[in-house]
Design a protein around this motif. Structure first.
Motif, mmCIF file in Angstrom:
data_model
loop_
_atom_site.group_PDB
_atom_site.id
_atom_site.type_symbol
_atom_site.label_atom_id
_atom_site.label_comp_id
_atom_site.label_asym_id
_atom_site.label_seq_id
_atom_site.Cartn_x
_atom_site.Cartn_y
_atom_site.Cartn_z
ATOM 1 N N SER A 188 -39.444 -67.301 -31.782
ATOM 2 C CA SER A 188 -40.944 -66.589 -31.913
ATOM 3 C C SER A 188 -40.887 -65.388 -30.786
ATOM 4 O O SER A 188 -40.463 -65.706 -29.727
ATOM 5 C CB SER A 188 -41.882 -67.678 -31.050
ATOM 6 O OG SER A 188 -41.965 -68.863 -31.846
ATOM 7 N N ASP A 208 -42.465 -65.914 -36.361
ATOM 8 C CA ASP A 208 -43.760 -66.404 -35.932
ATOM 9 C C ASP A 208 -44.508 -65.431 -35.341
ATOM 10 O O ASP A 208 -45.330 -65.719 -34.460
ATOM 11 C CB ASP A 208 -43.586 -67.659 -34.778
ATOM 12 C CG ASP A 208 -42.687 -68.772 -35.258
ATOM 13 O OD1 ASP A 208 -42.632 -69.156 -36.519
ATOM 14 O OD2 ASP A 208 -42.060 -69.521 -34.405
ATOM 15 N N HIS A 230 -38.412 -68.981 -38.627
ATOM 16 C CA HIS A 230 -38.000 -69.373 -37.051
ATOM 17 C C HIS A 230 -36.794 -69.794 -37.154
ATOM 18 O O HIS A 230 -35.790 -69.502 -36.755
ATOM 19 C CB HIS A 230 -39.123 -70.302 -36.737
ATOM 20 C CG HIS A 230 -38.860 -70.589 -35.110
ATOM 21 N ND1 HIS A 230 -39.785 -70.282 -34.122
ATOM 22 C CD2 HIS A 230 -37.754 -71.262 -34.512
ATOM 23 C CE1 HIS A 230 -39.323 -70.786 -32.951
ATOM 24 N NE2 HIS A 230 -37.878 -71.245 -33.168
#
Length: 279
Positions: A188, A208, A230
């Motif tokens: 992320s 993300d 991810h």
């Protein structure tokens, strides 16, 4: 054969636990320090499917990037899925070790592996570790392409080079804009937009990306955004980490058999494109 404690000491030298974020949960989750280790499996997620693979492989040690218990627990009862993971590991004498944000910050680390998968030349960390006098450790990486590509071409390269997932690569930006410099961050990455803008790169590849941070980033500048799954952005680290442990094994004469799981543990397993949606 080495003992688990010896292998863990080698892994901690690669990814010092002290360099992990304060909120993180890294290190050895289960395992007898005195048990012998002959076979190791690397994977992104400590989920049951991966643990079952470790059992079939007859592995003694499973090393994952993601923690099993990030926020702690009061039970490891097999009545819940994380408890079943622990029970399966202990019943089969398999140790579990986690290298998460300490592997993100390492040199080389998760984002170096991502850059390598995309055939990018790393210039330096996106968020340098202030304790590293050499300026090589830190979160994310700033990279250069060997020759300019359009955003469309670079997205195609990412889709081809990263492991296949249902999501593929989502793109925001002018498909025909030229990309010469890229920031990458495994996992992320939408908390890093300020650093990405400060780096002055043409594109940012991570995972993300949420609606509002991505929308605001696009309003700030013509920065192209490439949003991969991810799991796919972090899986290349497993191959890098396995190669690092192989080298350590050879140096010490341990004769470890080191494997990388190719099981896709991305939670999204299918994709239905909207009719008439832009390609």
């Amino acid at each position: 054969m080495p003992r688990l404690s010896e292998v863990i000491a080698a892994l901690d030298a690669l990814w010092p636990p002290a360099s992990a974020e304060d909120w993180d949960a890294v290190g050895t989750v289960c395992g007898d320090p005195d048990q012998e280790v002959s076979r190791v499996l690397f994977a992104v997620d400590p989920v049951q499917e991966i643990v079952d693979e470790a059992v079939k492989l007859d592995a003694d040690l499973l090393v994952t990037h993601h923690p099993l218990y990030l926020r702690g627990t009061t039970t490891v009862a097999a009545s819940n899925f994380k408890g079943r993971v622990v029970h399966t590991l202990i019943k089969n004498d398999i140790a579990l070790h986690v290298a998460h944000t300490n592997a993100d910050r390492a040199d080389p680390g998760v984002s170096d592996a991502l850059a390598g998968a995309l055939d990018l030349r790393v210039v330096g960390p996106l968020v340098p570790d202030p304790t590293d006098a050499d300026g090589r450790r830190g979160l994310g990486r700033v990279c250069e392409l060997d020759h300019p590509l359009t955003v469309r071409e670079f997205a195609a390269r990412a889709a081809e080079r990263l492991p296949a997932t249902a999501q593929g690569i989502r793109v925001a930006g002018d498909p025909e804009a030229l990309v010469r410099t890229v920031a990458v961050s495994g996992g992320s990455g939408d908390s890093l937009f300020a650093e990405v803008r400060a780096a002055g790169v043409d594109a940012f590849l991570t995972a993300d990306l949420r609606h509002h941070p991505a929308s605001e980033a696009r309003a700030h500048s013509p920065l192209a955004l490439l949003d991969a799954a991810h799991w796919a952005t972090e899986w290349p680290w497993c191959e890098l980490a396995a190669a690092q442990l192989d080298e350590i094994s050879d140096r010490h004469g341990w004769d470890l058999r080191v494997h990388v799981s190719k099981t896709v543990t991305d939670p999204w397993n299918s994709h239905s494109p909207s009719p008439g949606a832009p390609n």
